[in-house]
Scaffold this active site. Structure first.
Site, PDB file in Angstrom:
ATOM      1  CE1 TYR A  98      -4.408  -1.174   0.172  1.00 18.04           C
ATOM      2  CE2 TYR A  98      -3.236  -3.030   1.146  1.00 18.04           C
ATOM      3  CZ  TYR A  98      -4.367  -2.501   0.547  1.00 18.04           C
ATOM      4  OH  TYR A  98      -5.462  -3.298   0.317  1.00 18.04           O
ATOM      5  CD  GLU A 140      -6.356  -6.035   1.824  1.00 20.17           C
ATOM      6  OE1 GLU A 140      -5.110  -5.985   1.899  1.00 20.17           O
ATOM      7  OE2 GLU A 140      -7.011  -5.284   1.071  1.00 20.17           O
ATOM      8  CE1 TYR A 190     -11.939 -14.213  -4.555  1.00 24.69           C
ATOM      9  CE2 TYR A 190     -14.302 -13.833  -4.400  1.00 24.69           C
ATOM     10  CZ  TYR A 190     -13.011 -13.389  -4.240  1.00 24.69           C
ATOM     11  OH  TYR A 190     -12.775 -12.127  -3.746  1.00 24.69           O
ATOM     12  CD  GLN A 206      -9.803 -12.582  -7.832  1.00 24.31           C
ATOM     13  OE1 GLN A 206     -10.360 -12.018  -8.758  1.00 24.31           O
ATOM     14  NE2 GLN A 206      -9.363 -11.937  -6.769  1.00 24.31           N
ATOM     15  CE1 TYR A 207     -10.621 -19.088 -13.975  1.00 22.60           C
ATOM     16  CE2 TYR A 207      -8.644 -19.602 -12.722  1.00 22.60           C
ATOM     17  CZ  TYR A 207      -9.244 -19.172 -13.890  1.00 22.60           C
ATOM     18  OH  TYR A 207      -8.466 -18.838 -14.975  1.00 22.60           O
ATOM     19  N   GLY A 277     -21.154 -17.449 -14.778  1.00 24.89           N
ATOM     20  CA  GLY A 277     -21.667 -16.995 -13.484  1.00 24.89           C
ATOM     21  C   GLY A 277     -22.485 -18.051 -12.764  1.00 24.89           C
ATOM     22  CB  THR A 279     -18.975 -21.173 -10.954  1.00 28.40           C
ATOM     23  OG1 THR A 279     -18.721 -19.766 -11.006  1.00 28.40           O
ATOM     24  CG2 THR A 279     -18.564 -21.801 -12.271  1.00 28.40           C
TER      25      THR A 279
END
Length: 407
Positions: A98, A140, A190, A206-207, A277, A279
């Protein structure tokens, strides 16, 4: 979280100008940052950079965050913030990065706006960025800690144990960790998969985990992306299509994502998807058919054709296994002969004559224009915007339209 009074006045006076030039600022920012820190290209999607979606998403997010700081009536930015944080942990973003982003972003502001940026204005927008950045860093850090992930080593090796051809361009991979247990995850989340390409570049994508929690494996379903209008084919999806076979070892992130099924909710559920979409919808249906087989579910999906409809057979079994599940499909091609559970309709999805429970929770996944159109149609049927939730692949551009940030 507030700006200092002096910065608040400056940001209020300059927000319009910054918003007007925000996309131009980010298109200066990214090339400058990557030239100084080429290693960051390993965590940024080059395709999104090339077509301009990443700059648009960053510009929209920073401006929306700034507006929330100065306008108490502005839409709550928290859902967008949480969504960004989930995407960042799936890519292994680290807190120290960052500082790099902040330096080059403020440098780009000064480059684009020139002499209009006084030291006072620069300091005020630097304060905006660090409130934005620190909020993400904190969120995060929490997600890394909850998952037991060391941010310095965010990738785990997984072995492909099975591969299923869903259609010509869609395939599923069953993955198990090389060491340790499958991490806990929530239905609808995901993972990112990072691959080392023949060019020497490393790229993540990403999946969705397209199965419900199983405990012994993760299933991801991937569509090979073909370039259109002169754009190149998808690098990572093409590599995985050609190379990911049983025995292959892949680098996989911790599960992430905030479009998740609430285990304690029993209200009616409306699932809306288009193309790949499907998934997260498939994962939700697999979970519901096991744990809540009597829940009222309405499933609406649009695709090019029945042959392109990934995971249809498993979805059909799950609908039939549930006592109050109904589905409707729309196909652009040959809908009249599609062997679907209920007769498919031709053309694009049209919800105008579809009955939906007004108290339903809605989950959507698909191209952004498709989801915006579907959202408006559902709101016209009485479903409140707060009950409509979405997942978007790639940069989240929803924040570009203030009218839709409450989804």
């Amino acid at each position: 979280m507030r700006l200092t009074p002096e910065s608040e006045q400056i940001v209020a006076a300059t927000a319009g100008v910054v918003a007007e030039h925000a996309e131009q600022i980010t298109t200066v920012f990214y090339p400058d940052m990557f030239a100084a820190h080429p290693e960051l290209m390993r965590v940024f999607n080059k395709a999104n950079q090339a077509i301009g979606e990443q700059p648009q998403a960053l510009a929209a997010s920073v401006v929306a965050f700034a507006v929330q700081l100065i306008d108490p009536e502005a839409p709550d930015f928290t859902p967008v913030m949480q969504r960004i944080a989930h995407k960042h942990v799936s890519l292994g973003i680290k807190a120290q990065e960052y500082t790099i982003v902040g330096h080059h972003l403020l440098k780009a502001v000064k480059t684009v706006l020139g002499e209009a940026i006084t030291p006072e204005i620069a300091a005020a927008w630097d304060e905006v960025y660090w409130l934005f950045g620190c909020s993400l860093i904190a969120e995060e850090a929490k997600l890394y800690a909850l998952a037991g992930t060391d941010p310095a080593h965010p990738w785990r090796q997984y072995r492909v144990v099975e591969r299923f051809e869903e259609s010509d361009d869609v395939f599923s991979l069953l993955l198990v960790p090389v060491q340790g247990d499958v991490p806990a995850h929530r239905t609808g989340q995901y993972v990112a998969i990072a691959v080392d390409l023949p060019s020497g570049e490393r790229q993540p994508r990403q999946y969705t985990i397209s199965s419900g929690p199983r405990g012994d494996s993760l299933r991801v379903t991937i569509k090979r992306v073909h370039g259109v209008n002169g754009a190149p084919d998808g690098q990572v999806s093409s590599w995985l299509h050609a190379n990911a076979r049983p025995g292959s070892i892949l680098d996989v992130s911790q599960p992430a994502g905030d479009l998740v099924l609430d285990d304690s909710d029993a209200t009616p559920l409306v699932l809306v998807s288009a193309g790949i979409g499907i998934t997260p919808i498939a994962a939700i249906m697999e979970d519901l058919s096991r744990r809540q087989p009597d829940r009222k579910v309405r499933l609406f999906h649009a695709d090019k054709s029945h042959d392109h409809h990934a995971l249809y057979d498993s979805l059909r079994r799950q609908v039939l296994a549930m006592s109050d599940a109904r589905c409707q499909m729309w196909y652009e091609e040959q809908a009249e002969v599609a062997p679907t559970l209920h007769p498919a309709r031709s053309g694009f999805m049209d919800l105008s004559d579809i009955e939906v429970p007004s108290d339903a929770q809605v989950f959507m996944c698909g191209p952004l224009p498709f989801m915006r159109t579907s959202r408006l149609a559902l709101m016209e049927k009485g479903i409140h915007s707060e009950n409509i939730h979405y997942e978007v692949f790639g940069p989240d551009l929803w924040a570009q339209n203030p009218e839709t940030t409450s989804v």
